[in-house]
Design a protein around this motif. Structure first.
Motif, PDB file in Angstrom:
ATOM      1  N   HIS A   1      -4.817   6.568  -4.952  1.00 13.42           N
ATOM      2  CA  HIS A   1      -6.162   6.900  -4.495  1.00 13.42           C
ATOM      3  C   HIS A   1      -7.150   7.001  -5.652  1.00 13.42           C
ATOM      4  O   HIS A   1      -6.868   7.674  -6.647  1.00 13.42           O
ATOM      5  CB  HIS A   1      -6.177   8.262  -3.791  1.00 13.42           C
ATOM      6  CG  HIS A   1      -5.669   8.228  -2.396  1.00 13.42           C
ATOM      7  ND1 HIS A   1      -6.299   7.535  -1.393  1.00 13.42           N
ATOM      8  CD2 HIS A   1      -4.596   8.815  -1.814  1.00 13.42           C
ATOM      9  CE1 HIS A   1      -5.624   7.700  -0.264  1.00 13.42           C
ATOM     10  NE2 HIS A   1      -4.584   8.465  -0.488  1.00 13.42           N
TER      11      HIS A   1
ATOM     12  N   ASP B   1       1.387   2.585   3.746  1.00 12.03           N
ATOM     13  CA  ASP B   1       0.516   3.700   3.346  1.00 12.03           C
ATOM     14  C   ASP B   1       1.357   4.956   3.127  1.00 12.03           C
ATOM     15  O   ASP B   1       0.906   6.068   3.417  1.00 12.03           O
ATOM     16  CB  ASP B   1      -0.552   3.935   4.429  1.00 12.03           C
ATOM     17  CG  ASP B   1      -1.828   4.537   3.878  1.00 12.03           C
ATOM     18  OD1 ASP B   1      -1.842   4.948   2.714  1.00 12.03           O
ATOM     19  OD2 ASP B   1      -2.806   4.611   4.643  1.00 12.03           O
TER      20      ASP B   1
ATOM     21  N   GLU C   1      -6.472   2.219  -4.452  1.00 10.48           N
ATOM     22  CA  GLU C   1      -7.178   2.239  -3.166  1.00 10.48           C
ATOM     23  C   GLU C   1      -8.512   2.936  -3.391  1.00 10.48           C
ATOM     24  O   GLU C   1      -8.569   4.137  -3.646  1.00 10.48           O
ATOM     25  CB  GLU C   1      -6.359   2.981  -2.094  1.00 10.48           C
ATOM     26  CG  GLU C   1      -7.104   3.037  -0.759  1.00 10.48           C
ATOM     27  CD  GLU C   1      -6.347   3.769   0.349  1.00 10.48           C
ATOM     28  OE1 GLU C   1      -5.358   4.466   0.043  1.00 10.48           O
ATOM     29  OE2 GLU C   1      -6.778   3.651   1.519  1.00 10.48           O
TER      30      GLU C   1
ATOM     31  N   HIS D   1       0.871  -1.192   0.000  1.00  9.07           N
ATOM     32  CA  HIS D   1       0.000   0.000   0.000  1.00  9.07           C
ATOM     33  C   HIS D   1       0.900   1.233   0.000  1.00  9.07           C
ATOM     34  O   HIS D   1       1.327   1.693   1.057  1.00  9.07           O
ATOM     35  CB  HIS D   1      -0.897  -0.062   1.248  1.00  9.07           C
ATOM     36  CG  HIS D   1      -1.883   1.048   1.385  1.00  9.07           C
ATOM     37  ND1 HIS D   1      -2.979   0.944   2.226  1.00  9.07           N
ATOM     38  CD2 HIS D   1      -1.965   2.294   0.831  1.00  9.07           C
ATOM     39  CE1 HIS D   1      -3.681   2.069   2.177  1.00  9.07           C
ATOM     40  NE2 HIS D   1      -3.079   2.906   1.344  1.00  9.07           N
TER      41      HIS D   1
ATOM     42  N   HIS E   1       1.551   5.153  -1.983  1.00 13.35           N
ATOM     43  CA  HIS E   1       1.061   6.220  -2.859  1.00 13.35           C
ATOM     44  C   HIS E   1       2.238   6.964  -3.488  1.00 13.35           C
ATOM     45  O   HIS E   1       3.291   7.099  -2.863  1.00 13.35           O
ATOM     46  CB  HIS E   1       0.199   7.207  -2.068  1.00 13.35           C
ATOM     47  CG  HIS E   1      -1.033   6.575  -1.482  1.00 13.35           C
ATOM     48  ND1 HIS E   1      -2.187   6.398  -2.205  1.00 13.35           N
ATOM     49  CD2 HIS E   1      -1.273   6.042  -0.244  1.00 13.35           C
ATOM     50  CE1 HIS E   1      -3.097   5.801  -1.439  1.00 13.35           C
ATOM     51  NE2 HIS E   1      -2.567   5.570  -0.244  1.00 13.35           N
TER      52      HIS E   1
ATOM     53  N   HIS F   1       3.034   8.151   1.690  1.00 13.23           N
ATOM     54  CA  HIS F   1       2.712   9.191   0.719  1.00 13.23           C
ATOM     55  C   HIS F   1       3.999   9.915   0.325  1.00 13.23           C
ATOM     56  O   HIS F   1       3.957  10.960  -0.323  1.00 13.23           O
ATOM     57  CB  HIS F   1       1.691  10.172   1.301  1.00 13.23           C
ATOM     58  CG  HIS F   1       0.285   9.637   1.327  1.00 13.23           C
ATOM     59  ND1 HIS F   1      -0.079   8.522   2.039  1.00 13.23           N
ATOM     60  CD2 HIS F   1      -0.849  10.074   0.697  1.00 13.23           C
ATOM     61  CE1 HIS F   1      -1.394   8.291   1.861  1.00 13.23           C
ATOM     62  NE2 HIS F   1      -1.865   9.217   1.055  1.00 13.23           N
TER      63      HIS F   1
HETATM   64 ZN   LIG Z   1      -3.645   4.886   1.386  1.00  9.66          ZN
END
Ligand SMILES: [Zn+2]
Ligand SMILES: [Zn+2]
Length: 278
Positions: free
Chosen positions: A41, A242, A99, A7, A9, A244
């Motif tokens: 996303h 997750d 996601e 996961h 981004h 970013h």
């Molecule tokens: Zn995420």
């Protein structure tokens, strides 16, 4: 060996202002990660901002009348970038992904996106909640301003159950404990046992649907939630930073791996496959 970061981004996620797929690949190689999934996303729910709420300047074009509408994912641009990275980093296994935010609220748009994207890793998540007056939606964390924290978490888990019951086309449930990231420091500390019934209900349905639970490390998943997942019949897990920002890749994975092993899960056959119960 660390597991796949399932996961991540990059610049193809509208809110990842420091994202870079190229540098995330570099970072993965430096860390010795075998595999990474770029799950950008696909946010469709518009967010009503609170009175006076400020957002980064880069998002000002997305604002109209105090409502922020996330832009669509540029699937073609994302795909091209992914192919370039695959050529440049042949030893890194790079999965395409997405996601989906509240996919059960946006069935037609989500289906069109999944057909266009043909993604290898599909995460489903809840990020939004109705506003206090019910006139729109907001990011879940905004509800802490006007709702007791336990109610924010309960409402989140209820919406998660709806997602599981109403939407099928996903593999992995992302961050089941998302609101915990923003739990107010001024309140009695978050305790997963206060939500045992709600967690177990969601996990039972998720297991029965044959889905995978994500161990998200942004805020480390409480070991008890993973124990409930196993007790309710959960078969598989992923690990998720997750991130970013490339610097956050695989953050907290050492501890998460130990926790998962202690909870009775073990690596899959390939570095890019799910961990399964042992
Ligand atoms: Zn995420
Ligand atoms: Zn998310």
């Amino acid at each position: 060996m660390l597991p796949q970061d399932s996961h991540v981004h990059t610049q193809w996620s509208w809110d990842a202002l420091a994202g870079s797929m190229e540098r995330a690949c570099q970072r993965a190689v430096e860390l010795g990660l075998p595999s990474v999934a770029f799950t950008e996303h696909a946010d469709v729910t518009p967010w009503t901002l609170e009175q006076g709420e400020q957002v980064p300047e880069a998002w000002h074009p997305l604002l109209a009348d105090g409502v922020l509408t996330p832009p669509p994912l540029d699937v073609d641009g994302y795909r091209q970038c992914l192919e370039t990275c695959r050529e440049r980093y042949p030893d890194l296994r790079i999965l395409s992904g997405v996601e989906l935010s509240e996919p059960h609220w946006h069935a037609a748009r989500v289906q069109a996106l999944l057909e266009a994207g043909d993604f290898e890793r599909v995460l489903a998540s809840v990020h939004s909640a109705p506003t206090a007056d019910g006139s729109g939606f907001t990011e879940v964390s905004s509800r802490y301003g006007d709702q007791p924290p336990a109610e924010v978490v309960r409402a989140y888990l209820v919406e998660t159950v709806r997602l599981i019951e109403q939407f099928e086309a996903f593999e992995v449930l992302a961050h089941i404990d998302y609101p915990v990231r923003y739990w107010p420091a001024s309140e009695k500390p978050y305790d997963p046992y206060d939500f045992e019934e709600e967690y177990r209900h969601a996990l039972r349905l998720l297991a029965a649907a044959g889905k995978v639970l994500e161990v998200n490390t942004r805020v480390p998943l409480h070991p008890q939630v993973l124990a409930w997942w196993r007790a309710e019949g959960g078969q598989a897990i992923t690990f998720a930073s997750d991130a970013h920002d490339p610097a956050a890749l695989a953050r907290g994975f050492g501890d998460a791996v130990h926790m998962a092993e202690a909870a009775g899960f073990r690596p899959g056959r390939d570095p890019h496959s799910f961990w399964s119960r042992s």
